[in-house]
Design a protein around this motif. Structure first.
Motif, mmCIF file in Angstrom:
data_model
loop_
_atom_site.group_PDB
_atom_site.id
_atom_site.type_symbol
_atom_site.label_atom_id
_atom_site.label_comp_id
_atom_site.label_asym_id
_atom_site.label_seq_id
_atom_site.Cartn_x
_atom_site.Cartn_y
_atom_site.Cartn_z
ATOM 1 N N GLY A 3 0.660 24.130 -21.643
ATOM 2 C CA GLY A 3 1.854 24.012 -22.675
ATOM 3 C C GLY A 3 1.450 24.856 -23.950
ATOM 4 N N THR A 4 0.312 25.220 -24.323
ATOM 5 C CA THR A 4 0.195 26.058 -25.593
ATOM 6 C C THR A 4 0.135 27.409 -25.403
ATOM 7 O OG1 THR A 4 -2.339 25.822 -25.302
ATOM 8 C CG2 THR A 4 -1.228 24.053 -26.653
ATOM 9 N N SER A 5 0.489 28.341 -26.092
ATOM 10 C CA SER A 5 0.662 29.787 -25.838
ATOM 11 C C SER A 5 -0.471 30.497 -26.728
ATOM 12 C CB SER A 5 2.007 30.371 -26.038
ATOM 13 O OG SER A 5 2.293 30.289 -27.443
ATOM 14 N N ARG A 6 -1.239 31.362 -26.223
ATOM 15 C CA ARG A 6 -2.237 32.010 -26.865
ATOM 16 C C ARG A 6 -1.570 33.473 -27.546
ATOM 17 N NH1 ARG A 6 -7.688 31.011 -23.289
ATOM 18 N NH2 ARG A 6 -7.976 33.124 -24.009
ATOM 19 N N ARG A 7 -1.850 33.492 -28.935
ATOM 20 C CA ARG A 7 -1.285 34.863 -29.387
ATOM 21 C C ARG A 7 -2.329 36.083 -29.029
ATOM 22 N NH1 ARG A 7 -3.617 36.382 -34.248
ATOM 23 N NH2 ARG A 7 -5.443 34.995 -34.848
ATOM 24 N N PRO A 8 -1.878 37.094 -28.786
ATOM 25 C CA PRO A 8 -2.674 38.190 -28.794
ATOM 26 C C PRO A 8 -3.831 38.496 -29.737
ATOM 27 C CG PRO A 8 -0.401 39.001 -28.604
ATOM 28 C CD PRO A 8 -0.387 37.331 -28.939
ATOM 29 N N GLU A 9 -4.962 38.704 -29.224
ATOM 30 C CA GLU A 9 -5.910 38.911 -30.132
ATOM 31 C C GLU A 9 -6.313 40.591 -30.106
ATOM 32 O OE1 GLU A 9 -7.565 36.602 -32.009
ATOM 33 O OE2 GLU A 9 -6.325 35.077 -31.058
ATOM 34 N N SER A 10 -6.814 40.750 -31.292
ATOM 35 C CA SER A 10 -7.290 42.047 -31.538
ATOM 36 C C SER A 10 -8.790 42.326 -31.307
ATOM 37 C CB SER A 10 -7.091 42.545 -32.834
ATOM 38 O OG SER A 10 -5.681 42.597 -33.442
ATOM 39 N N CYS A 11 -9.105 43.380 -30.636
ATOM 40 C CA CYS A 11 -10.541 43.681 -30.391
ATOM 41 C C CYS A 11 -11.303 43.911 -31.724
ATOM 42 C CB CYS A 11 -10.679 45.223 -29.758
ATOM 43 S SG CYS A 11 -12.415 45.636 -29.502
ATOM 44 N N VAL A 12 -12.549 43.232 -31.898
ATOM 45 C CA VAL A 12 -13.206 43.293 -32.964
ATOM 46 C C VAL A 12 -13.720 44.429 -33.249
ATOM 47 C CG1 VAL A 12 -13.529 40.833 -33.277
ATOM 48 C CG2 VAL A 12 -15.425 42.240 -31.789
ATOM 49 N N TRP A 13 -13.879 45.382 -32.415
ATOM 50 C CA TRP A 13 -14.552 46.813 -32.543
ATOM 51 C C TRP A 13 -13.425 47.797 -32.934
ATOM 52 C CZ3 TRP A 13 -18.805 48.587 -34.055
ATOM 53 C CH2 TRP A 13 -19.052 49.940 -33.954
ATOM 54 N N CYS A 14 -12.457 48.033 -32.366
ATOM 55 C CA CYS A 14 -11.261 48.844 -32.554
ATOM 56 C C CYS A 14 -10.026 48.459 -33.021
ATOM 57 C CB CYS A 14 -11.094 49.778 -31.129
ATOM 58 S SG CYS A 14 -10.398 48.988 -29.862
ATOM 59 N N GLY A 15 -9.894 47.189 -32.946
ATOM 60 C CA GLY A 15 -8.632 46.690 -33.464
ATOM 61 C C GLY A 15 -7.387 46.669 -32.382
ATOM 62 N N ARG A 16 -7.712 47.261 -31.257
ATOM 63 C CA ARG A 16 -6.627 47.299 -30.160
ATOM 64 C C ARG A 16 -6.384 45.812 -29.470
ATOM 65 N NH1 ARG A 16 -9.809 51.421 -27.959
ATOM 66 N NH2 ARG A 16 -9.037 53.644 -28.340
ATOM 67 N N GLN A 17 -5.290 45.780 -28.899
ATOM 68 C CA GLN A 17 -4.678 44.467 -28.560
ATOM 69 C C GLN A 17 -5.867 43.980 -27.112
ATOM 70 O OE1 GLN A 17 -0.589 43.566 -27.558
ATOM 71 N NE2 GLN A 17 -0.999 41.953 -26.186
ATOM 72 N N VAL A 18 -6.256 42.937 -27.184
ATOM 73 C CA VAL A 18 -7.412 42.408 -26.012
ATOM 74 C C VAL A 18 -6.489 41.900 -25.097
ATOM 75 C CG1 VAL A 18 -9.100 41.022 -25.541
ATOM 76 C CG2 VAL A 18 -9.143 42.032 -27.563
ATOM 77 N N PRO A 19 -6.778 42.213 -23.955
ATOM 78 C CA PRO A 19 -5.855 41.706 -22.718
ATOM 79 C C PRO A 19 -6.140 39.995 -22.606
ATOM 80 C CG PRO A 19 -6.959 43.477 -21.961
ATOM 81 C CD PRO A 19 -7.407 43.275 -23.343
ATOM 82 N N ASP A 20 -5.242 39.444 -22.349
ATOM 83 C CA ASP A 20 -5.321 37.883 -22.246
ATOM 84 C C ASP A 20 -5.567 37.486 -20.824
ATOM 85 O OD1 ASP A 20 -5.749 35.092 -22.229
ATOM 86 O OD2 ASP A 20 -3.569 34.688 -23.001
ATOM 87 N N ILE A 21 -6.889 37.153 -20.449
ATOM 88 C CA ILE A 21 -7.102 36.758 -18.807
ATOM 89 C C ILE A 21 -6.836 35.474 -18.435
ATOM 90 C CG2 ILE A 21 -9.116 38.581 -18.613
ATOM 91 C CD1 ILE A 21 -11.091 36.316 -19.165
ATOM 92 N N GLY A 22 -6.489 34.604 -19.411
ATOM 93 C CA GLY A 22 -5.632 33.234 -19.187
ATOM 94 C C GLY A 22 -6.726 32.207 -18.907
ATOM 95 N N ILE A 23 -7.961 32.427 -18.504
ATOM 96 C CA ILE A 23 -8.784 31.317 -18.458
ATOM 97 C C ILE A 23 -10.212 31.717 -19.305
ATOM 98 C CG2 ILE A 23 -7.907 30.426 -16.210
ATOM 99 C CD1 ILE A 23 -9.984 32.266 -14.850
#
Length: 110
Positions: A3-23
């Motif tokens: 029931g909780t949603s995870r916000r998109p994270e940024s790559c700690v190296w380049c800043g691009r959005q990191v894909p959420d794999i869900g598990i």
């Protein structure tokens, strides 16, 4: 964590959005090449007085970051001026869209 949603994270190296794999653990890097560059950076500062989590930028990269920050500030000032002068909503919306685009670009360090 149902029931909780995870916000998109940024790559700690380049800043691009990191894909959420869900598990499992959240990914820190958007791709393997960023993970490798981060490792190389940590290895390069090992044994020095530079903190391991430091980000070392070339002069060109640092200048590019400063230029992007300046563009964001100018775009924000444009939005503030347009709002203060009673600009049409579509004009303010266009300026806001430009500001968001510039802010996203500014998040990238490399």
């Amino acid at each position: 964590m149902a029931g909780t949603s995870r916000r998109p994270e940024s790559c700690v190296w380049c800043g691009r959005q990191v894909p959420d794999i869900g598990i499992g653990r959240r990914r820190r890097y958007c791709r393997q090449s960023c993970r490798q560059r981060a490792y190389e950076q940590r290895a390069a500062v090992r044994g020095t007085t530079i903190a391991p989590d430091s980000m070392v930028l070339t002069a060109i990269e640092a200048t590019a970051v400063m230029d992007r920050m300046f563009e964001v500030r100018c775009a924000a000032e444009d939005v503030a001026t347009a709002a203060a002068e009673g600009a049409a909503p579509d004009e303010v919306a266009a300026l806001c869209a430009d500001l968001v685009r510039l802010a996203r670009e500014a998040e990238r360090f490399r």
